[in-house]
Design an enzyme around this catalytic site. Structure first.
Site, PDB file in Angstrom:
ATOM      1  N   GLU A 147     108.054  61.553 -44.029  1.00  0.00           N
ATOM      2  CA  GLU A 147     109.086  60.501 -44.086  1.00  0.00           C
ATOM      3  C   GLU A 147     110.359  60.886 -44.833  1.00  0.00           C
ATOM      4  O   GLU A 147     110.772  60.206 -45.779  1.00  0.00           O
ATOM      5  CB  GLU A 147     108.448  59.216 -44.666  1.00  0.00           C
ATOM      6  CG  GLU A 147     107.239  58.774 -43.867  1.00  0.00           C
ATOM      7  CD  GLU A 147     106.429  57.641 -44.499  1.00  0.00           C
ATOM      8  OE1 GLU A 147     106.825  57.136 -45.557  1.00  0.00           O
ATOM      9  OE2 GLU A 147     105.372  57.285 -43.943  1.00  0.00           O
ATOM     10  N   GLU A 252      99.099  58.836 -36.581  1.00  0.00           N
ATOM     11  CA  GLU A 252      98.603  57.625 -37.266  1.00  0.00           C
ATOM     12  C   GLU A 252      98.621  56.442 -36.304  1.00  0.00           C
ATOM     13  O   GLU A 252      99.031  55.331 -36.662  1.00  0.00           O
ATOM     14  CB  GLU A 252      99.470  57.331 -38.499  1.00  0.00           C
ATOM     15  CG  GLU A 252      99.594  58.503 -39.453  1.00  0.00           C
ATOM     16  CD  GLU A 252     100.386  58.193 -40.722  1.00  0.00           C
ATOM     17  OE1 GLU A 252     100.640  57.016 -41.017  1.00  0.00           O
ATOM     18  OE2 GLU A 252     100.753  59.155 -41.419  1.00  0.00           O
TER      19      GLU A 252
HETATM   20  O1  9MR Z   1      96.702  53.471 -44.700  1.00  0.00           O
HETATM   21  C1  9MR Z   1      97.161  53.857 -45.985  1.00  0.00           C
HETATM   22  C2  9MR Z   1      96.881  52.754 -46.989  1.00  0.00           C
HETATM   23  O2  9MR Z   1      95.493  52.578 -47.162  1.00  0.00           O
HETATM   24  C3  9MR Z   1      97.547  53.071 -48.315  1.00  0.00           C
HETATM   25  O3  9MR Z   1      97.432  51.976 -49.184  1.00  0.00           O
HETATM   26  C4  9MR Z   1      98.999  53.435 -48.103  1.00  0.00           C
HETATM   27  C5  9MR Z   1      99.609  53.950 -49.394  1.00  0.00           C
HETATM   28  O4  9MR Z   1      99.046  55.145 -49.787  1.00  0.00           O
HETATM   29  O5  9MR Z   1      99.163  54.450 -47.140  1.00  0.00           O
HETATM   30  C6  9MR Z   1      98.638  54.137 -45.893  1.00  0.00           C
HETATM   31  O6  9MR Z   1      98.850  55.242 -45.023  1.00  0.00           O
HETATM   32  C7  9MR Z   1     100.204  55.576 -44.743  1.00  0.00           C
HETATM   33  C8  9MR Z   1     100.296  57.061 -44.507  1.00  0.00           C
HETATM   34  O7  9MR Z   1      99.776  57.761 -45.598  1.00  0.00           O
HETATM   35  C9  9MR Z   1     101.710  57.497 -44.230  1.00  0.00           C
HETATM   36  N1  9MR Z   1     102.286  56.754 -43.136  1.00  0.00           N
HETATM   37  C10 9MR Z   1     102.176  55.318 -43.233  1.00  0.00           C
HETATM   38  C11 9MR Z   1     100.711  54.933 -43.449  1.00  0.00           C
HETATM   39  C12 9MR Z   1     100.563  53.437 -43.444  1.00  0.00           C
HETATM   40  O8  9MR Z   1     101.258  52.905 -44.549  1.00  0.00           O
END
Ligand code: 9MR
Length: 359
Positions: A147, A252
């Site tokens: 990102e 994702e």
């Molecule tokens: O799914 C993830 C969630 O459980 C966490 O709380 C969050 C923060 O670490 O991150 C989520 O995963 C993210 C991913 O690492 C990066 N892209 C966006 C995803 C959804 O927020």
């Protein structure tokens, strides 16, 4: 006769996306810490049986794995990598450098002031070297950087960017490559379907490659809604990445069935709960379910169409119970974005995806 019938029913039940997409792309799933620790055996079985690749939903993120300067938490990450090896699944590391989910210590000195560019670069080097080095030869590829861009294609004003400028991206790729020269290296982002963002990513990738940096793929997170991104926007983004000469990973994937006040995956964004925004607490009406199924199949068909360049399609979670979307961008809702329902049952759409894959 009866025996033949039973056998064929049994065989049908065994079909998975893994076998159906063999030779096209890997089918991955993001696994959470409970799953890594085998808390629910049914979930474990589904992860092993229905997927050929895994990624850690949280346990390899900087804040979790490296919470303080000289402290690493390897426990869950070690188990996660061992889980993939044991089950012969491709293991992806997520993620090395991200502005979010990273300890504040990373950017400040003992007086709480921003560190110098030299110190931050050295901290990046140490972090990446430790994490990639520990799993050298065992993790196929890393989401090196997550990102970097805003949706309009400008650089996100992160601490990394403020202190090091654009070069922090190069440093991350350089350190990751040095730590494991055989590992694949990826750029990962959400809303890659937004034209300006996609163009910025493609420019970055081309620039890195022109300067000799290793970068194997762009990861398109593909957190989708019922109406966005459009099919055409998604296809255009795949074409643009393909033209840049790297692979595409759908990293994702999920399609939220709920109304959304926000398009994106910036987890610091949060909206107030209201009943209108949580309409399917008692179940999803058939017409809406059909619409979701169609959208899943349209997008999956697109990934299949581009399978020459799409190396992996990873779903961001296992069941509707465990999806992050139940709490984003509004906390406490009931979403239905996964391939498995709240009773761990495979949704009918998976059979349709399997049929499509064989064409
Ligand atoms: O799914 C993830 C969630 O459980 C966490 O709380 C969050 C923060 O670490 O991150 C989520 O995963 C993210 C991913 O690492 C990066 N892209 C966006 C995803 C959804 O927020």
């Amino acid at each position: 006769m009866a025996i033949v019938l039973l056998t064929s029913v049994h065989t049908m039940a065994q079909k998975t996306l893994v076998t159906a997409t063999k030779g096209k792309f890997l089918i991955g799933v993001a696994v959470n810490a409970q799953q890594v620790n085998g808390v629910n055996p049914i979930e474990t079985e589904l992860i092993v049986k229905e997927f050929s690749a895994i990624v850690a939903e949280n346990c390899m993120k900087p804040q979790t794995i490296h919470p303080e300067e000289n402290k690493y938490n390897w426990n869950d990450a070690d188990k996660f990598v061992a889980f993939g090896e044991k089950n012969k699944q491709i293991v992806t590391g997520h993620c090395l450098i991200w502005h979010s989910q990273i300890g504040r210590w990373f950017f400040i000195d003992a007086d709480g002031k921003d560190v110098t560019p030299e110190v931050l670069k050295e901290r990046m080097r140490q972090h990446i070297t430790a994490v990639v080095g520990r799993y050298k030869g065992r993790v196929k590829g890393w989401d090196v950087i997550n990102e970097v861009f805003e949706d309009d294609g400008t650089y996100r004003d992160s601490k990394f960017y403020q202190i090091l400028g654009k070069d922090y991206v190069k440093f991350a790729f350089q350190f990751a490559h040095e730590a494991d020269p055989n590992a694949e290296l990826y750029y990962n982002d959400y809303n890659v379907e937004k034209p300006a963002k996609c163009d910025a990513i493609v420019e970055l990738v081309k620039g890195l490659r022109a300067e000799g940096y290793r970068i194997d793929a762009v990861g398109s997170q593909a957190h989708m809604h019922m109406n966005s991104p459009t099919f055409d926007e998604t296809e255009t983004s795949l074409k643009k990445i393909k033209a840049a000469g790297v692979k595409v990973l759908i990293t994702e994937w999920d399609i939220s069935i709920l109304p959304s006040p926000y398009e994106g995956a910036n987890i610091s964004v949060n909206f107030k709960y209201s009943k209108e925004m949580d309409p399917y607490r008692e179940g999803v009406p058939d017409s809406i379910q059909q619409k979701w199924n169609k959208r899943m199949l349209d997008m999956f068909g697109l990934f299949l169409k581009y399978n020459e360049v799409v190396d992996r399609v990873t779903i961001w979670g296992l069941t509707d119970n465990t999806t992050w979307l139940n709490n984003f961008p509004i906390r406490g809702r009931k979403d239905y974005p996964m391939l498995f329902d709240r009773n761990n049952q495979r949704k009918p759409v998976v059979d349709e995806m399997i049929k499509m894959s064989k064409i």
